[in-house]
Write an enzyme that holds these catalytic residues in place. Structure first.
Site, PDB file in Angstrom:
ATOM      1  N   LYS A  72     -10.855   0.741  13.295  1.00 62.05           N
ATOM      2  CA  LYS A  72      -9.650   1.482  13.817  1.00 62.05           C
ATOM      3  C   LYS A  72      -9.577   1.729  14.626  1.00 62.05           C
ATOM      4  CE  LYS A  72      -6.548   1.757  11.366  1.00 62.05           C
ATOM      5  NZ  LYS A  72      -5.501   0.838  10.870  1.00 62.05           N
ATOM      6  N   GLY A 130       0.920  -1.005  -0.430  1.00 61.44           N
ATOM      7  CA  GLY A 130      -0.128   0.449   0.059  1.00 61.44           C
ATOM      8  C   GLY A 130       0.906   1.234   0.022  1.00 61.44           C
TER       9      GLY A 130
END
Ligand code: NAP
Length: 341
Positions: free
Chosen positions: A163, A10
């Site tokens: 998260k 990523g």
């Protein structure tokens, strides 16, 4: 060090892998689909120029046990893989499950391994706070590592919820064992040039939107913390290498509004892009906010609220030095322009 890395294909992950290879570490990089070569070709090119060794292996966050074999060969794990997108259909399937089940899967591999001693987890400022109004509601002078996000849910700010739930799961699993130590990195909004050409990271999407004129008629007055992607990579590597580092670490160079970012762009590249001249008044945003993908609740609890975020721990404990936001933004724009040619 032999290190297993997830999410290394990523935007942030590619910089982390580059730094690990530069510093001579041996990297075992998880790939979801090995036939998708364009996702990791740039990392093969990086390996050729550096002294570290690189191995790829197939693993998916949602496939239980897929990290186990490699976890048995390494001393440390950097777990970064998690979807970072605001363009999703189903918040549970697309965000929360991969984040939380993925963390369980990777950290279970650490607990089952005989060799893993250290885990570095990429969490986020989104695990510290949800909405910007949280600071006022919680009577805080600034956000620090002491807070956990309590205002997000599956329905409101589901990415932030993914998260905080993933980070809480990691701390729970850490407390249940005594074999590996845990260091958490909590970056604010990451900006700067990308090594990956396939990442869907919202960081790249935000700059793309600014440069292609999405905000030319006006921009919402929203403040974020910002940090350079190269500093985020360095923080991960310092957290891995320095055994005395413990706990959570917020990464932030400064808090700025989206308008502040566009001003940096406009100063360096005058008349090149269709940049906003005004901030859209809050009352008007309730009518036009859908065009920016903003819900009424998000507008109410975020627009116009300035925040403060502490970088003290990252400077003191990690010894991190921050790249000025101006350099970050200009390098990012220059690289995006170069990629178009
Ligand atoms: P990104 O470019 O989209 O990278 C996400 C990475 O996660 C990719 O390598 C992706 O693999 C992997 N991944 C996603 N779902 C997966 C799955 N089901 N199985 C295996 N791998 C999967 O986003 P990023 O901006 O670099 O974000 C990386 C991490 O940093 C995330 O944990 C994010 O929450 C965190 N973070 C980002 C920011 C920011 O501003 N960018 C700020 C704070 C924290 P593929 O290559 O196969 O898609």
């Amino acid at each position: 060090m032999k290190v297993m890395v997830t999410g290394g294909t990523g935007y942030i992950g590619s910089w982390v892998v580059k730094l690990l290879l530069e510093r001579g570490h041996e990297v075992f990089l998880s790939i979801r689909d090995l036939s998708h070569i364009q996702k990791y070709r740039h990392i093969e090119d990086i390996e050729k120029k550096h002294k570290g060794k690189l191995h790829f292996f197939k693993a998916d966050l949602l496939q239980n046990g897929s990290f186990d074999d490699v976890a048995n060969q390494v001393e440390a794990i950097i777990h970064m893989a998690s979807p970072f997108t605001l363009r999703f259909k189903d918040p549970v399937k697309d965000l929360i499950e991969p984040a939380v089940k993925g963390t369980k899967n990777v950290l279970s591999a650490a607990s089952r391994s005989k060799s893993v001693k250290r885990v570095v987890l990429t969490s986020s400022i989104a695990a510290v706070h949800g909405d910007n109004i949280d600071m006022k509601e919680q009577h805080l002078e600034e956000f620090s590592e002491a807070q956990f996000n309590t205002s997000s849910s599956q329905w409101h700010q589901p990415y932030s919820y993914s998260k905080v739930m993933a980070e809480k799961e990691a701390w729970k699993m850490y407390n249940e064992q005594g074999k590996w130590s845990l260091v958490v990195i909590n970056p604010t909004l990451v900006m700067g040039p990308s090594l990956s050409e396939t990442s869907n990271s919202e960081s790249l999407a935000l700059m793309h939107d600014i440069l292609t004129g999405k905000y030319r008629f006006g921009v919402p007055k929203i403040y974020f913390g910002f940090v350079d992607v190269r500093d985020v990579a360095m923080a991960h590597v310092l957290a891995l290498e320095n055994k005395s580092v413990k706990g959570r670490h917020i990464l932030v160079e400064r808090v700025a509004s989206i308008m502040d970012i566009t001003k940096i762009v406009g100063k360096k590249f005058p008349n090149r892009f269709k940049l906003p001249k005004v901030e859209v008044p809050k009352f008007l945003l309730y009518t036009v906010g859908w065009a920016f993908g903003l819900t009424a609740k998000f507008i109410k609890r975020n627009v116009g609220y300035k925040i403060k975020i502490s970088s003290k721990k990252s400077v003191q404990d990690l010894g991190l030095t921050y790249t000025p936001l101006e350099t970050t933004i200009c390098d990012m724009v220059e690289q995006m322009e170069l990629n178009k040619k």
